[in-house]
Design a protein around this motif. Structure first.
Motif, mmCIF file in Angstrom:
data_model
loop_
_atom_site.group_PDB
_atom_site.id
_atom_site.type_symbol
_atom_site.label_atom_id
_atom_site.label_comp_id
_atom_site.label_asym_id
_atom_site.label_seq_id
_atom_site.Cartn_x
_atom_site.Cartn_y
_atom_site.Cartn_z
ATOM 1 N N LEU A 61 44.293 45.203 21.719
ATOM 2 C CA LEU A 61 43.302 45.127 20.974
ATOM 3 C C LEU A 61 42.397 44.408 21.001
ATOM 4 N N ASN B 13 40.329 46.992 11.597
ATOM 5 C CA ASN B 13 39.236 48.732 12.531
ATOM 6 C C ASN B 13 38.313 48.235 13.979
ATOM 7 N N ALA B 14 37.772 46.703 13.351
ATOM 8 C CA ALA B 14 36.804 46.352 14.325
ATOM 9 C C ALA B 14 37.184 46.278 15.864
ATOM 10 N N TYR B 15 38.704 46.945 15.583
ATOM 11 C CA TYR B 15 39.291 46.782 17.345
ATOM 12 C C TYR B 15 38.983 48.292 17.515
ATOM 13 N N LEU B 16 38.964 48.731 16.545
ATOM 14 C CA LEU B 16 38.821 51.035 17.504
ATOM 15 C C LEU B 16 37.057 51.112 16.909
ATOM 16 N N ARG B 17 37.593 52.312 17.570
ATOM 17 C CA ARG B 17 36.042 52.937 17.826
ATOM 18 C C ARG B 17 36.187 53.608 16.219
ATOM 19 N N TYR B 18 34.781 53.742 16.572
ATOM 20 C CA TYR B 18 33.704 53.986 15.434
ATOM 21 C C TYR B 18 34.082 55.785 14.972
ATOM 22 N N LYS C 232 43.157 56.164 14.560
ATOM 23 C CA LYS C 232 42.461 55.837 15.274
ATOM 24 C C LYS C 232 43.820 55.276 16.168
ATOM 25 N N TYR D 215 44.071 55.321 19.780
ATOM 26 C CA TYR D 215 43.923 54.870 20.482
ATOM 27 C C TYR D 215 44.732 53.720 21.916
#
Lengths: 447, 447
Positions: free
Chosen positions: A263, A285-290, A299, A303
């Protein structure tokens, strides 16, 4: 009376202080301990008549000069970056110096001057580096003496929680500097295997594991530990086809830790401008796709190809990394945010004991046959002060100081304990403290 | 007569020099070009009576002072790290300065002194940064003028080979500094999407793609381009929910490039001690697990989950990365070894033309409705000297110099072309050079 100066009285100094005070009367020593915070040192001295404590600030040059000038030996347990300052003062005053740290370039450059001054700077006298060098070199020198040729050397060390207190799904607690654990392995790791150089970038490190078992304490996995190549020279093994150093963790640790690496949560090079107003869940969440709908957990599993019901997710959930709990730290790096969470969860509890494990594997050829020696050490801490880390770092340093002050070391210059003159008496005495290696030797069949 | 000094006459200076000499008679200019190597500059001046060439070494302080003191404007096309030296000399001599590069911290700190000196330092006047700022700000300012509110801004640029000369499986050739291409994206990339901050570590960058189409030239993929967040301030878009900048490549490029990233072949931080005696095949093998039997290709496909018969392997084979051909470079970093191979394979051939593509997507709200403007630019090079890169970097700089010397710029201090006073006249004149944007506007439905 011989005067010993110890600079720094942190975690790993407990057994060092104890040893030196225990032998102070016998050898007519006085131990003076300098630290910014004198309270911890005072507690460790326990009012011993041969011990004293003084306030010490490494940035006070005049103080450093005056402290060093009256000493017979100076032990630096300060952060390693301060050793060169201490070393320069020791050189000026012609006073011996001892550390548990790697020989830095600055220290190495002093070698000739130290020799000319007729003094000795002993380094790498802790556990890793330290006991690893000594125990490995004793076996390697013995193999050579018997006429054998080393063809493979692997060596791994781990600092973990002792089995009886291993009660979380990561099978890990912090027994040493948490920051170093979070940042461990960054950069490239390099080793040599059957004559082939191998390089592993950080983002692949926790995916390239070895496995081993230690007598009495069970199974471990091993990830490569930075630059193994430079140890060929340290150990006089230039030209050896396989040379590997690793770090030991309990099985399953690395697969879960790798989620943080993948991540990007172990990055310490930039700060998140909104970290103060984020929750841990938002951090992940900031390191995962929107995605306008999918939950963070789903997610993440998509991922990185993680089983939603598997052990990795169990470890992550246990940490609370998906919780909507505020981080509350402004301008923090990802690594700082992760470390703060881990420090809550991986803290040693009251009564917990730590453990140091070390294992070497030597493969050598003797008269056309391959043989393997597996050499294993397990040290369990006694309590929260006398940790395995403090025992294994502090005791060899203490023994080296004793040898030095009793005239048993006839060396000058900058040294590490890779020579029999140093490792034999230290290893012999370490055995009386239960710091021993169990060796197994067997015929070896190349796979 | 006005005296223009140009420092540096490299690849991107061709059209700049041409423009300035073409307008020299009309405006009574003289252009003096300084470079370490005067031959290239001399060839570009083509004996024009208004042009001259002198040998220039940025480390010769006395020369820099004397060169600058006689000038009306100094253009620095030197490597960006040298701009502050030039800027300091210009400030001392109260001479205007123009560059195509990002405003560095050092340059920004001079703003007040430059203003007080009554001169102007114009920067970010190339293509990216440069034309991207100007074209985006013209649309953003127009949206604001009409009462709209920006809700999303995405902007991407790519330097590629022109479609007619696109004849390799990567659909890519070097049209710009190869080293920058090999190292592109290292560090973390950051942007904001629907109000959520997003951070992508380097090893995940080429796996997080967007896709787009440009009128007349087909499909592209886009990977995030470093720090998009800082552009919110540059463009006065603080608080915008979505802000993204990217780099354009042809579809399939990033998946194959990601193989190099995953292996660690783009690392420039350490050297391989055995690189001189390695082949490219051994180089790749050094990043794969040891196996006594499996071929390198099979190990690679297993390691990274690549289809052995797919397009990624086709691209890799085409490069010759599996060949047993010697690297022949001592103490090279992985990135240097990879770059040397790519420079052979991705070189522009005789007669090849390059292409610059740029696309902005503006989504804004006006009276409760969402609208989208897509603004696209395609510039194809004329030949190997007048490349698209040289046209798009050199022409806006040249126009800015003309505006400055003809008294059309009434600014002092350090500036970039995000204000109408600069972008309007430059964009208007760029259109006469065929550097135009095609805009499409449509109703937008949030997905």
């Amino acid at each position: 009376m011989k005067r010993i100066i110890l600079l720094g009285s942190g975690l790993s100094a407990t057994n060092l202080i104890q040893y030196l005070l225990n032998h102070a009367e016998e050898h007519d020593w006085h131990l003076a301990i300098g630290d910014l915070n004198t309270e911890v040192a005072r507690r460790k001295v326990k009012g011993h008549p041969r011990g004293s404590v003084f306030q010490f600030d490494i940035f006070d040059d005049a103080l450093l000069t005056s402290v060093v000038s009256g000493a017979d030996v100076v032990i630096s347990f300060l952060p390693a970056s301060f050793h060169p300052r201490v070393a320069a003062a020791c050189l000026d005053a012609r006073v011996h110096m001892v550390t548990a740290s790697y020989v830095s370039k600055e220290m190495m450059l002093m070698d000739e001057a130290v020799r000319e001054a007729g003094i000795v700077f002993l380094n790498e006298l802790g556990v890793d580096p330290g006991i690893d060098h000594m125990s490995a070199m004793r076996v390697i020198d013995e193999i050579r003496r018997r006429g054998g040729t080393m063809v493979s050397f692997k060596s791994s060390t781990g600092g973990l929680v002792a089995p009886a207190y291993d009660n979380n799904p990561w099978h890990y607690k912090f027994t040493w500097n948490p920051r170093n654990v979070v940042l461990a392995g960054q950069g490239v790791s390099q080793f040599i295997r059957n004559g082939l150089y191998k390089y592993i970038p950080y983002h692949k490190l926790f995916d390239r594991l070895l496995h081993t078992t230690l007598p009495g304490v069970g199974e471990f996995e091993i990830y490569p530990n930075r630059d193994s190549l430079k140890y060929r020279e340290t150990y006089g093994l230039q030209g050896i086809p396989t040379m590997f150093r690793g770090t030991m963790r309990r099985p399953g640790f690395s697969e879960a830790w790798n989620v943080f690496v993948q991540l990007g949560l172990t990055d310490d090079t930039y700060t998140l401008e909104n970290s103060q107003h984020m929750t841990y869940r938002e951090f992940v969440n900031a390191y995962l796709r929107y995605d306008p709908e999918k939950p963070v957990e789903e997610k993440l599993c998509d991922y990185l190809g993680i089983d939603p019901d598997g052990e990795v997710m169990q470890k992550l959930r246990w940490l609370g990394i998906f919780d909507n709990r505020p981080i509350g730290r402004p301008n923090a790096t990802p690594a700082q945010i992760l470390q703060a969470l881990l420090e809550e969860k991986w803290e040693l509890e009251e009564g917990d004991k730590d453990m140091i494990v070390m294992q070497h594997e030597f493969i050598y050829e003797l008269k056309g046959n391959l043989k393997r020696i597996t050499s294993s050490m397990v040290v369990i801490g006694k309590d929260s002060e006398e940790t395995a880390m403090s025992i294994t770092v502090g005791t060899p340093v203490a023994i080296a100081v004793k040898l030095l002050l009793t005239g048993k070391i006839s060396l000058t210059g900058v040294h590490t304990p890779v020579i029999p003159h140093l490792y034999n008496p230290i290893l012999d005495e370490l055995e009386t403290f239960g710091i021993t290696f169990t060796d197994e030797e067997e015929e070896y069949q190349a796979p």
